[in-house]
Design a protein around this motif. Structure first.
Motif, PDB file in Angstrom:
ATOM      1  N   SER A  80     -10.249  -8.795  -1.713  1.00  0.00           N
ATOM      2  CA  SER A  80     -11.389  -7.939  -2.700  1.00  0.00           C
ATOM      3  C   SER A  80     -12.541  -7.603  -1.690  1.00  0.00           C
ATOM      4  N   ASP A 102      -6.460  -5.373  -1.360  1.00  0.00           N
ATOM      5  CA  ASP A 102      -7.014  -5.262  -2.621  1.00  0.00           C
ATOM      6  C   ASP A 102      -8.644  -5.113  -2.366  1.00  0.00           C
ATOM      7  N   ALA A 104     -12.566  -4.295  -1.817  1.00  0.00           N
ATOM      8  CA  ALA A 104     -13.634  -3.505  -2.412  1.00  0.00           C
ATOM      9  C   ALA A 104     -13.785  -2.190  -1.891  1.00  0.00           C
ATOM     10  N   THR A 206      -9.500  -4.424 -11.066  1.00  0.00           N
ATOM     11  CA  THR A 206     -10.440  -4.466 -10.287  1.00  0.00           C
ATOM     12  C   THR A 206     -10.705  -3.467  -9.085  1.00  0.00           C
ATOM     13  N   HIS A 236      -4.744  -8.317  -9.262  1.00  0.00           N
ATOM     14  CA  HIS A 236      -5.761  -8.501  -8.244  1.00  0.00           C
ATOM     15  C   HIS A 236      -5.874 -10.137  -7.752  1.00  0.00           C
TER      16      HIS A 236
END
Length: 260
Positions: A80, A102, A104, A206, A236
């Protein structure tokens, strides 16, 4: 050396199975927390103000200082926002390689799917949250992390690993394409950096697959190794749920293929 970097709403100890797994395969591994994290989930929950106000640059500088004390550049594995941080550090030539799971969205990534906005709504619903830390309820966690697993497993993961998260990085990422000096900017054109693997869960709310594919395109001007791997039925929670080993084994196999 492998350094694991967590993202928002998960404590660093959520990497404990990965640390054991990579240790069994000959890697020294550690998972330092973000600025303001305490040693345990419980202590971090008890001091949410300790996390508040920390932005992307703070986290990058924090991990850069950790790396500077190491005898050699580490491999970074981030999930993330940890995946974004890993990419920034790799672009700065502070890592031998990076696996961004995954991750951001970085500056230049345009798609902002509705599911991503809904996942971040607990933060975005109040602009003052840019200077606060925000927790997820079990229901919010199920949507943002646990939508591809059972409700029971998602709730158990929330109870075990979830911590408050600073709102600032989300606001910084959301405004990245309007800010020429955004902290979400990554040196994607670096020709000399180490190899990068972008991993995505096809059911992730997400960080949807479209975001990771757009991230991959940002690296088109670099001849350095940039690979993409998709897990269509994962969301996620893929690094912490009952299927974590599949992701860890795939990351390990890729690193071995890179001679690392």
């Amino acid at each position: 050396m492998v350094i694991f970097i967590h993202g928002l709403w998960l404590h660093a100890t959520s990497w404990e199975s990965w640390i054991t797994f990579f240790g069994e395969h000959g890697y020294e591994a550690q998972a330092p927390g973000w600025p303001g994290d305490h040693a345990t989930v419980e202590a971090t929950r008890a001091d949410p103000d300790g996390l508040a106000g920390h932005g992307i640059d703070d986290v990058v500088e924090h991990y850069a200082a950790i790396i500077s004390a190491l005898p050699e550049r580490p491999i970074l594995i981030g999930h993330s926002f940890g995946g974004m941080i890993a990419q920034k550090l790799l672009g700065m030539d502070l890592a031998a390689a990076a696996v961004a799971i995954d991750a951001a969205q970085i500056k230049g990534v345009l798609p902002v799917p509705l599911s991503a906005l809904r996942s971040a709504f607990p933060v975005f619903k109040n602009p003052a949250n840019a200077h606060r830390s925000v927790s997820l309820t079990a229901e919010q966690f199920r949507y943002a992390f646990g939508n591809a697993i059972t409700e029971e497993e998602s709730d158990a993961l929330h109870a075990k690993w979830s911590i408050p998260a600073p709102g600032k990085p989300l606001f910084e990422a959301a405004a990245a394409n309007f800010n020429p000096h955004s902290p979400a900017k990554v040196d994607t054109s670096n020709q000399n950096r180490g190899p990068l693997l972008l991993m995505t869960g096809g059911r992730d709310h997400t960080v949807p697959e479209a975001v990771t594919k757009s991230t991959l395109k940002q690296y088109r001007h670099s001849s350095a190794v940039t690979d993409f791997m998709e897990f269509p039925d994962r969301a996620h929670s893929l690094t912490i749920d009952s299927g974590w080993r599949e992701i860890a084994e795939a990351a390990l196999a890729w690193l071995k293929n890179q001679g690392l």
